[in-house]
Design a protein around this motif. Structure first.
Motif, PDB file in Angstrom:
ATOM      1  N   ILE A 169       0.950  -1.247  -0.200  1.00 46.10           N
ATOM      2  CA  ILE A 169       0.007   0.197  -0.068  1.00 46.10           C
ATOM      3  C   ILE A 169       0.850   1.559   0.276  1.00 46.10           C
ATOM      4  O   ILE A 169       0.761   2.300  -1.048  1.00 46.10           O
ATOM      5  N   GLU A 170       1.661   1.409   0.725  1.00 46.50           N
ATOM      6  CA  GLU A 170       2.667   2.152   0.797  1.00 46.50           C
ATOM      7  C   GLU A 170       3.432   2.810  -0.047  1.00 46.50           C
ATOM      8  O   GLU A 170       3.686   4.067  -1.030  1.00 46.50           O
ATOM      9  N   VAL A 171       3.370   2.041  -1.367  1.00 47.70           N
ATOM     10  CA  VAL A 171       4.055   2.134  -2.412  1.00 47.70           C
ATOM     11  C   VAL A 171       2.682   2.205  -3.547  1.00 47.70           C
ATOM     12  O   VAL A 171       3.344   3.030  -4.338  1.00 47.70           O
ATOM     13  N   LEU A 172       1.834   2.047  -3.496  1.00 52.82           N
ATOM     14  CA  LEU A 172       0.666   2.419  -3.892  1.00 52.82           C
ATOM     15  C   LEU A 172       0.745   4.280  -3.965  1.00 52.82           C
ATOM     16  O   LEU A 172       0.146   4.665  -4.472  1.00 52.82           O
ATOM     17  N   GLU A 173       0.540   4.309  -2.772  1.00 48.39           N
ATOM     18  CA  GLU A 173       0.432   5.699  -2.130  1.00 48.39           C
ATOM     19  C   GLU A 173       1.469   6.634  -2.158  1.00 48.39           C
ATOM     20  O   GLU A 173       1.166   7.597  -2.893  1.00 48.39           O
ATOM     21  N   SER A 174       2.340   6.090  -2.740  1.00 50.70           N
ATOM     22  CA  SER A 174       3.574   7.009  -3.088  1.00 50.70           C
ATOM     23  C   SER A 174       3.916   7.288  -4.490  1.00 50.70           C
ATOM     24  O   SER A 174       4.657   8.031  -4.687  1.00 50.70           O
ATOM     25  N   PHE A 175       2.639   6.258  -5.609  1.00 55.28           N
ATOM     26  CA  PHE A 175       2.784   7.447  -6.661  1.00 55.28           C
ATOM     27  C   PHE A 175       1.771   8.167  -6.569  1.00 55.28           C
ATOM     28  O   PHE A 175       1.605   8.885  -7.870  1.00 55.28           O
ATOM     29  N   GLY A 176       1.257   8.238  -5.852  1.00 51.64           N
ATOM     30  CA  GLY A 176       0.497  10.090  -6.168  1.00 51.64           C
ATOM     31  C   GLY A 176      -0.810  10.103  -6.456  1.00 51.64           C
ATOM     32  O   GLY A 176      -0.970  10.781  -7.331  1.00 51.64           O
ATOM     33  N   MET A 177      -1.982   8.892  -6.480  1.00 48.00           N
ATOM     34  CA  MET A 177      -2.631   8.644  -6.511  1.00 48.00           C
ATOM     35  C   MET A 177      -3.912   9.862  -5.355  1.00 48.00           C
ATOM     36  O   MET A 177      -4.897   9.669  -6.534  1.00 48.00           O
ATOM     37  N   ALA A 209      13.870  -7.078  -7.485  1.00 52.06           N
ATOM     38  CA  ALA A 209      12.973  -5.876  -6.435  1.00 52.06           C
ATOM     39  C   ALA A 209      11.385  -7.082  -6.335  1.00 52.06           C
ATOM     40  O   ALA A 209      10.708  -7.107  -6.935  1.00 52.06           O
ATOM     41  N   LEU A 210      11.386  -7.228  -5.005  1.00 52.88           N
ATOM     42  CA  LEU A 210       9.841  -8.110  -4.355  1.00 52.88           C
ATOM     43  C   LEU A 210       8.135  -7.563  -4.759  1.00 52.88           C
ATOM     44  O   LEU A 210       7.367  -7.443  -5.817  1.00 52.88           O
ATOM     45  N   PHE A 211       8.358  -5.886  -4.181  1.00 52.40           N
ATOM     46  CA  PHE A 211       7.520  -4.766  -4.748  1.00 52.40           C
ATOM     47  C   PHE A 211       7.690  -4.533  -5.675  1.00 52.40           C
ATOM     48  O   PHE A 211       9.161  -3.601  -5.945  1.00 52.40           O
ATOM     49  N   PRO A 212       6.873  -3.613  -6.404  1.00 53.41           N
ATOM     50  CA  PRO A 212       7.400  -2.417  -7.403  1.00 53.41           C
ATOM     51  C   PRO A 212       7.606  -1.376  -6.927  1.00 53.41           C
ATOM     52  O   PRO A 212       6.753  -0.796  -5.716  1.00 53.41           O
ATOM     53  N   SER A 213       8.673  -0.646  -8.006  1.00 53.14           N
ATOM     54  CA  SER A 213       8.947   0.479  -7.110  1.00 53.14           C
ATOM     55  C   SER A 213       8.348   1.338  -8.400  1.00 53.14           C
ATOM     56  O   SER A 213       8.562   3.077  -7.110  1.00 53.14           O
ATOM     57  N   THR A 214       8.457   1.213  -8.343  1.00 59.36           N
ATOM     58  CA  THR A 214       7.919   2.473  -9.696  1.00 59.36           C
ATOM     59  C   THR A 214       6.363   2.241 -10.741  1.00 59.36           C
ATOM     60  O   THR A 214       6.235   1.166 -10.988  1.00 59.36           O
ATOM     61  N   ARG A 270       6.326   2.607 -13.308  1.00 57.92           N
ATOM     62  CA  ARG A 270       6.689   2.205 -14.844  1.00 57.92           C
ATOM     63  C   ARG A 270       6.431   1.017 -15.126  1.00 57.92           C
ATOM     64  O   ARG A 270       6.328  -0.474 -15.806  1.00 57.92           O
ATOM     65  N   GLU A 271       6.552   0.166 -13.254  1.00 55.47           N
ATOM     66  CA  GLU A 271       6.631  -1.552 -13.435  1.00 55.47           C
ATOM     67  C   GLU A 271       5.537  -2.325 -12.973  1.00 55.47           C
ATOM     68  O   GLU A 271       5.573  -3.391 -12.951  1.00 55.47           O
ATOM     69  N   LEU A 272       4.374  -1.253 -12.833  1.00 49.02           N
ATOM     70  CA  LEU A 272       2.918  -1.585 -13.536  1.00 49.02           C
ATOM     71  C   LEU A 272       2.654  -1.652 -14.233  1.00 49.02           C
ATOM     72  O   LEU A 272       2.523  -0.824 -15.133  1.00 49.02           O
ATOM     73  N   SER A 273       1.406  -1.972 -15.079  1.00 47.71           N
ATOM     74  CA  SER A 273       0.437  -1.961 -15.788  1.00 47.71           C
ATOM     75  C   SER A 273      -1.205  -1.858 -16.096  1.00 47.71           C
ATOM     76  O   SER A 273      -1.298  -3.667 -14.756  1.00 47.71           O
TER      77      SER A 273
END
Length: 274
Positions: free
Chosen positions: A35-43, A131-136, A138-141
Motif C-alpha cells: 500500500i505504501e508503494v501505491l500511495e507513493s505514486f501520488g494517486m 525488487a519484490l514490490f514494484p517501486s515505480t 512503470r513497473e505496473l501495467s
C-alpha cells in the motif's frame, strides 16, 4: 443547462468487501509495504474513492495468476468494468537465484513454512538486483474498461486495496504474482535446505590424514572408544572381505586366505614362544 454530478455506482449484493471498515487496511508489514508503494505514486483522491468501492462491495470478483490480477468492478453502468493489474514476473534463472538465497538462511524457510514473510526478504531480492514490490508506476501495467482516462481509476484502486488485504492472508500470493506458486516454491526450498544441511554436516566432520595417524593405525581401539561409539573394531582381516576376489592362487590357495594370518599378526602380535 443544469450540470450533472458524477453518477453514483450501482449497489450490488455479494461483492468482495474489505475486512477493515475504517482506518488502516493492511495488518502485516508486507501488505502495508504494498500500500505504501501505491500511495507513493501520488494517486490522491482516486485511492480514497477506490477504498470506498472496496469497502462497499463494488468488486464482484478478483483472481490472481502469474503476472496478472483481474477483477470485475461494478460502477454506474449495468455491466461491470474489467480492471487488470500486471507486473513483470521473474524468469526461471532469477527464481533459482532467489530460492538459493532464501534456502541459505534457515529462518527464511521456517517463517515461510509458517505462513509469514521474513522482514529481511526485501534485502535478499535487492542483493540480487531485484525488487519484490514494484517501486515505480512503470513497473505496473494497469488498464480498465471504464471511460475514466486516469490511471489508476477508482476501479483499479479498489482492486489494489483488495489485493493488499489478500496479501495479508497469504503472503505466497506475492510470490505467485511474480511467477512462483506456493507448492513449487516450498518444494524447492525444502530440497535446497536439505542440500545445505548435508553440506554443513560434511564440513563439520573432522577428516584425519593418514600421515597424522601412522603411529596408531594398527592399534586395537580402546574399550572406552568402542563404548563411546567413536570407532567400532572388527576382525583385522575384514578388509580382505571388502575387496573384489583377488585373481591370485598360490599352491592352490587363494592369496587372500594366505594374507589373513599376516593381518591378524599385525594387530595381535607374534605368537608366544613356547
Amino acid at each position: 443547462m443544469v450540470e450533472r454530478g458524477p453518477k453514483r455506482p450501482l449497489r450490488v449484493d455479494g461483492g468482495l468487501t474489505l475486512r477493515s471498515k475504517r482506518g488502516e487496511i493492511a495488518q502485516t508489514w508486507w501488505s502495508r509495504r504494498f500500500i505504501e508503494v501505491l500511495e507513493s505514486f501520488g494517486m490522491g483522491g482516486r485511492l480514497d474513492r477506490g477504498r470506498a468501492y472496496a469497502r462497499t462491495g463494488q468488486v464482484l470478483s478478483m483472481s490472481l495468476s502469474t503476472s496478472m490480477v483481474l477483477a470485475l468492478v461494478a460502477g454506474s453502468r449495468p455491466n461491470p468494468y474489467r480492471a487488470r493489474i500486471g507486473v513483470k514476473k521473474f524468469d526461471d534463472d532469477e527464481w533459482r537465484l532467489i530460492e538459493r538465497a532464501l534456502a541459505g538462511q534457515a529462518i527464511f524457510t521456517a517463517k515461510l513454512l509458517a505462513g509469514e514473510m521474513p522482514v529481511e526478504v526485501e534485502e535478499v531480492f535487492a542483493e540480487l538486483g531485484l525488487a519484490l514490490f514494484p517501486s515505480t508506476m512503470r513497473e505496473l501495467s494497469m488498464d480498465c474498461t471504464c471511460p475514466d482516462w486516469e490511471v489508476p481509476c477508482k476501479h483499479l484502486a479498489a482492486t489494489c486495496y483488495l489485493l493488499a488485504e489478500s496479501f495479508d492472508t497469504d503472503p505466497f500470493e506475492i510470490f505467485a504474482w511474480r511467477g512462483r506458486e506456493r507448492g513449487e516454491l516450498l518444494e524447492n526450498l525444502r530440497a535446497l535446505r536439505g542440500a545445505v544441511r548435508e553440506q554443513e554436516r560434511r564440513q563439520e566432520e573432522v577428516v584425519v590424514g593418514l600421515e597424522d595417524c601412522l603411529d596408531t593405525f594398527w592399534e586395537r581401539p580402546t574399550v572406552a572408544a568402542v563404548a563411546a561409539g567413536d570407532l567400532v573394531a572388527g576382525p583385522p582381516d575384514a578388509v580382505l572381505d571388502q575387496l573384489d576376489p583377488l585373481p591370485l592362487v598360490v599352491r592352490k590357495r587363494n592369496v587372500a586366505d594366505l594374507l589373513r594370518p599376516a593381518y591378524r599378526a599385525m594387530v595381535e602380535g607374534p605368537p608366544a614362544q613356547g
